[in-house]
Design an enzyme around this catalytic site. Sequence first.
Site, mmCIF file in Angstrom:
data_model
loop_
_atom_site.group_PDB
_atom_site.id
_atom_site.type_symbol
_atom_site.label_atom_id
_atom_site.label_comp_id
_atom_site.label_asym_id
_atom_site.label_seq_id
_atom_site.Cartn_x
_atom_site.Cartn_y
_atom_site.Cartn_z
ATOM 1 C CD GLU A 277 -2.848 -1.065 -0.099
ATOM 2 O OE1 GLU A 277 -3.350 0.010 -0.471
ATOM 3 O OE2 GLU A 277 -2.995 -2.133 -0.726
ATOM 4 C CD1 TRP A 280 -1.165 -0.471 -3.950
ATOM 5 C CD2 TRP A 280 -1.543 0.622 -5.866
ATOM 6 N NE1 TRP A 280 -1.656 -1.375 -4.869
ATOM 7 C CE2 TRP A 280 -1.901 -0.727 -6.051
ATOM 8 C CE3 TRP A 280 -1.694 1.514 -6.944
ATOM 9 C CZ2 TRP A 280 -2.399 -1.222 -7.264
ATOM 10 C CZ3 TRP A 280 -2.198 1.017 -8.141
ATOM 11 C CH2 TRP A 280 -2.538 -0.329 -8.292
ATOM 12 C CD1 TRP A 309 -16.603 11.137 -18.590
ATOM 13 C CD2 TRP A 309 -17.380 9.598 -17.151
ATOM 14 N NE1 TRP A 309 -15.672 10.120 -18.511
ATOM 15 C CE2 TRP A 309 -16.120 9.156 -17.641
ATOM 16 C CE3 TRP A 309 -18.071 8.784 -16.240
ATOM 17 C CZ2 TRP A 309 -15.533 7.966 -17.249
ATOM 18 C CZ3 TRP A 309 -17.476 7.600 -15.853
ATOM 19 C CH2 TRP A 309 -16.229 7.196 -16.342
ATOM 20 C CG ASN A 344 -8.351 2.058 0.525
ATOM 21 O OD1 ASN A 344 -8.134 0.999 -0.028
ATOM 22 N ND2 ASN A 344 -8.240 3.201 -0.113
ATOM 23 C CD1 TRP A 362 -13.566 10.283 -14.919
ATOM 24 C CD2 TRP A 362 -12.030 11.145 -13.547
ATOM 25 N NE1 TRP A 362 -12.589 10.850 -15.698
ATOM 26 C CE2 TRP A 362 -11.629 11.389 -14.893
ATOM 27 C CE3 TRP A 362 -11.217 11.605 -12.515
ATOM 28 C CZ2 TRP A 362 -10.449 12.063 -15.208
ATOM 29 C CZ3 TRP A 362 -10.037 12.275 -12.840
ATOM 30 C CH2 TRP A 362 -9.670 12.498 -14.176
ATOM 31 C CD1 TRP A 385 -11.291 10.191 -6.280
ATOM 32 C CD2 TRP A 385 -13.146 9.525 -7.341
ATOM 33 N NE1 TRP A 385 -12.336 10.285 -5.391
ATOM 34 C CE2 TRP A 385 -13.489 9.895 -6.024
ATOM 35 C CE3 TRP A 385 -14.152 9.079 -8.192
ATOM 36 C CZ2 TRP A 385 -14.795 9.813 -5.537
ATOM 37 C CZ3 TRP A 385 -15.464 8.994 -7.720
ATOM 38 C CH2 TRP A 385 -15.774 9.366 -6.398
#
Length: 472
Positions: A277, A280, A309, A344, A362, A385
């Site tokens: 993590e 990331w 969208w 999360n 988004w 996102w």
Amino acid sequence: MRSLVWFRRDLRIADNTALFEAARHADDGVVGVFLITPEQWQKHDDASCKVKFLIENVRTLSDRLAELNIPLLIRTCHDFQEAPACISKLASETGCDTVYINREYEVNESKRDDNVSLACEQAGVAMRRFHDRTIVPPKAISTKEGRFYSVFTPYRKVWDLTARETVETTPDPEQQPVIAIGRDPVPESITGFDFSNARSDLWPPGEDEAQRRLDRFSESISAYNVERDIPSVRGTSLLSPYLNVGVISARQCFFRADQILESSAGENEGAKTWISELTWRDFYNHVMVACPRVSMHHPFKPKTNQIPWRTDQSDFEAWKTGTTGYPIVDAGMRQLNQTGWMHNRLRMVTAMFLTKNLLVDWRWGEKYFMSRLIDGDLSANNGGWQWSASTGTDSVPYFRIFNPFSQSKRFDPDGLFIRKMCPELKRVPAKALHDPAKLSDAIASLGIDYPNFVVDYKAGRERALSAFKSLK
DNA sequence: TAAAGATTGGA
DNA sequence: CCAATCTTT
């Protein structure tokens, strides 16, 4: 030789590269400065709770720096444009010959630092910049063809070797001689930000608190890979706000986890998962540096701009307020609204619900999260996102759409978290929380005031699938 | 870091 | 009829 350390998102004494270097090269004292830029923070959609947390940590930093005879000065500018004049002038006034900073990698921030560097140069002041924000600096690793890694798994392999072979923590700075400069008081409020609703009790400021959290988390880290997904359990480190303002460094976290991993001969899945993590976090920062447009409202995959969208205000409002009729989604959004933080697992569930089931842009969700999160970080938030929306580097395949009911069944089986955040569902049996038909029945028969589904599950899902399928 | 629908295999 | 497993999106 006197050094000026400009603190930004590195509000700590320990393992602070710029601070250590500044102290090492000074023989006539060190001065610290923090720049308050309220209008810039508003332009960046920073949450009030985040700004409050930042200011509280500036205050504790000031106290700790004072023990080292380093006075922390506070300056207020409207925005980054005024930073070059402010910092270069301050360096000259305080007799500092060099400004030390830890790099910030966002577009506005690095442009600001370039301009500050130029202004300092013109004033005869040097500027030294260090990599300190991530474990492995951006651009430090690249593919054999010299390109940046856009897929996480190969990135992680190289990252792992690099981190273990080249990364080290920085020693503590030594106490400095007393100088005739007094520190500034840290303001209690910042124009444009409302501190009254922030749940500060959940996030006490300070380096000591961050270390205590790391200690506490270390004791249960072996369960992280299982418990991190269960919102009703304290299974994560709860360090993100501290990492975000640099009250603790990612390196400190990495070395602690790596130590635990080594002492168990590499047999600690929890420690491995947590390090992943942290990777990331580095990865998304690295993507932002290699491809800055992703953080400027552009998808990494350009063709996803063809997706129609939606900009439906009432759907978006239901999502924001946690009144979609989908219990796990509403529970997550209410946690964000009430505490400034979201688990999360729920960030993924709620983000996917907005971008797929509602097909809302988004960027709307990205902005809303930023405006509410105490740990809002541009690259990590954007990366998350774009992952959920399937527009990003190595993002989720578009057809892997979370089913909110399956998600809550797996990760909140007894409905503990849902009922905590949505008290009106207290009397609804757990089975009904994970089943749309049973949920509707229970609400009707119990006479509960809970919203209807904002979108039909199957219809919303199919709408997203066909929108992505028709991309050329 | 998935879920839905189809298929299979056992009751 | 149901659950485990495979395939498709």
